[in-house]
Design a protein around this motif. Structure first.
Motif, PDB file in Angstrom:
ATOM      1  N   GLN A  48      38.101 -24.958  23.661  1.00 41.22           N
ATOM      2  CA  GLN A  48      39.394 -25.003  24.301  1.00 41.22           C
ATOM      3  C   GLN A  48      39.832 -23.926  23.912  1.00 41.22           C
ATOM      4  O   GLN A  48      40.580 -23.737  25.120  1.00 41.22           O
ATOM      5  CB  GLN A  48      40.818 -26.406  23.127  1.00 41.22           C
ATOM      6  CG  GLN A  48      40.390 -27.550  23.443  1.00 41.22           C
ATOM      7  CD  GLN A  48      39.492 -27.978  22.400  1.00 41.22           C
ATOM      8  OE1 GLN A  48      38.544 -27.470  21.701  1.00 41.22           O
ATOM      9  NE2 GLN A  48      40.004 -28.922  21.955  1.00 41.22           N
ATOM     10  N   PRO A  49      40.101 -23.260  23.237  1.00 44.00           N
ATOM     11  CA  PRO A  49      40.161 -21.675  23.542  1.00 44.00           C
ATOM     12  C   PRO A  49      39.161 -20.671  24.098  1.00 44.00           C
ATOM     13  O   PRO A  49      40.425 -19.650  24.654  1.00 44.00           O
ATOM     14  CB  PRO A  49      39.936 -20.982  21.642  1.00 44.00           C
ATOM     15  CG  PRO A  49      40.574 -22.412  20.812  1.00 44.00           C
ATOM     16  CD  PRO A  49      39.266 -23.568  21.500  1.00 44.00           C
ATOM     17  N   ALA A  52      40.751 -21.345  28.068  1.00 36.65           N
ATOM     18  CA  ALA A  52      42.599 -21.355  27.846  1.00 36.65           C
ATOM     19  C   ALA A  52      42.301 -19.804  27.702  1.00 36.65           C
ATOM     20  O   ALA A  52      43.209 -19.580  28.895  1.00 36.65           O
ATOM     21  CB  ALA A  52      43.170 -21.666  26.369  1.00 36.65           C
ATOM     22  N   VAL A  73      46.275 -22.417  20.858  1.00 35.46           N
ATOM     23  CA  VAL A  73      45.704 -23.234  21.435  1.00 35.46           C
ATOM     24  C   VAL A  73      45.564 -24.426  20.496  1.00 35.46           C
ATOM     25  O   VAL A  73      44.420 -23.549  19.510  1.00 35.46           O
ATOM     26  CB  VAL A  73      44.261 -22.939  22.483  1.00 35.46           C
ATOM     27  CG1 VAL A  73      43.486 -24.299  22.599  1.00 35.46           C
ATOM     28  CG2 VAL A  73      44.475 -21.877  23.019  1.00 35.46           C
ATOM     29  N   HIS A  80      45.840 -24.625  14.937  1.00 32.41           N
ATOM     30  CA  HIS A  80      45.215 -24.568  16.354  1.00 32.41           C
ATOM     31  C   HIS A  80      45.011 -22.670  16.551  1.00 32.41           C
ATOM     32  O   HIS A  80      45.143 -22.201  14.984  1.00 32.41           O
ATOM     33  CB  HIS A  80      47.160 -23.708  16.489  1.00 32.41           C
ATOM     34  CG  HIS A  80      48.070 -24.744  16.975  1.00 32.41           C
ATOM     35  ND1 HIS A  80      48.767 -25.609  16.513  1.00 32.41           N
ATOM     36  CD2 HIS A  80      48.510 -24.593  18.869  1.00 32.41           C
ATOM     37  CE1 HIS A  80      49.755 -26.179  17.327  1.00 32.41           C
ATOM     38  NE2 HIS A  80      49.064 -25.955  18.106  1.00 32.41           N
TER      39      HIS A  80
END
Length: 137
Positions: A48-49, A52, A73, A80
């Motif tokens: 995800q990071p 994103a 994120v 996060h």
């Protein structure tokens, strides 16, 4: 632990030893490039990071992407990753490393606000330790 206490530890920065909410923060460049340094370890653990960050960069004409901006994120229920834009480019130019301390300061101020409002601990690899001979990031 007080909110101003800094504790130095060794180990895997992608696996913070913390109770409750936590944020793993790291420095990103303003070129949309992801692939060297700490981000490699982040990407091995979560997709995800990076996704994103790349989307944030691709849509930069209509968002806040740029030096001094942060992107939080969520990667786990209480964790996060903070992508912090604190580096202009990726290489040393005329002996000047790409880190921009004023941008890092702005990122850390925003991160502190988020951490305080979330009651989260903050975890970072060493930042601003750019050896002049390295040249890429």
């Amino acid at each position: 632990m007080s909110t101003t206490e800094i504790v130095y530890t060794t180990g895997d920065a992608t696996a913070p030893d913390a109770e409750g909410s936590a944020v793993i923060a790291h420095i990103c460049n303003d070129l949309g490039r992801w692939g060297k340094g700490f981000v490699v370890a982040v990407s091995k653990r979560w997709s995800q990071p990076e996704r994103a960050y790349r989307d944030w960069y691709a849509q930069r004409a209509s968002n806040d992407f740029g030096l001094g901006a942060i992107q939080l994120v969520q990667v786990e229920p209480n964790l996060h990753v903070a992508n912090m834009i604190g580096q202009h480019g990726i290489g040393t130019s005329a002996g000047v490393p790409p880190i921009r301390y004023d941008a890092v300061e702005h990122c850390l101020e925003q991160l502190a606000d988020f951490a305080a409002s979330s009651n989260a601990s903050v975890h970072l690899p060493r930042i601003g330790c750019w050896p002049a001979a390295r040249g890429t990031g």
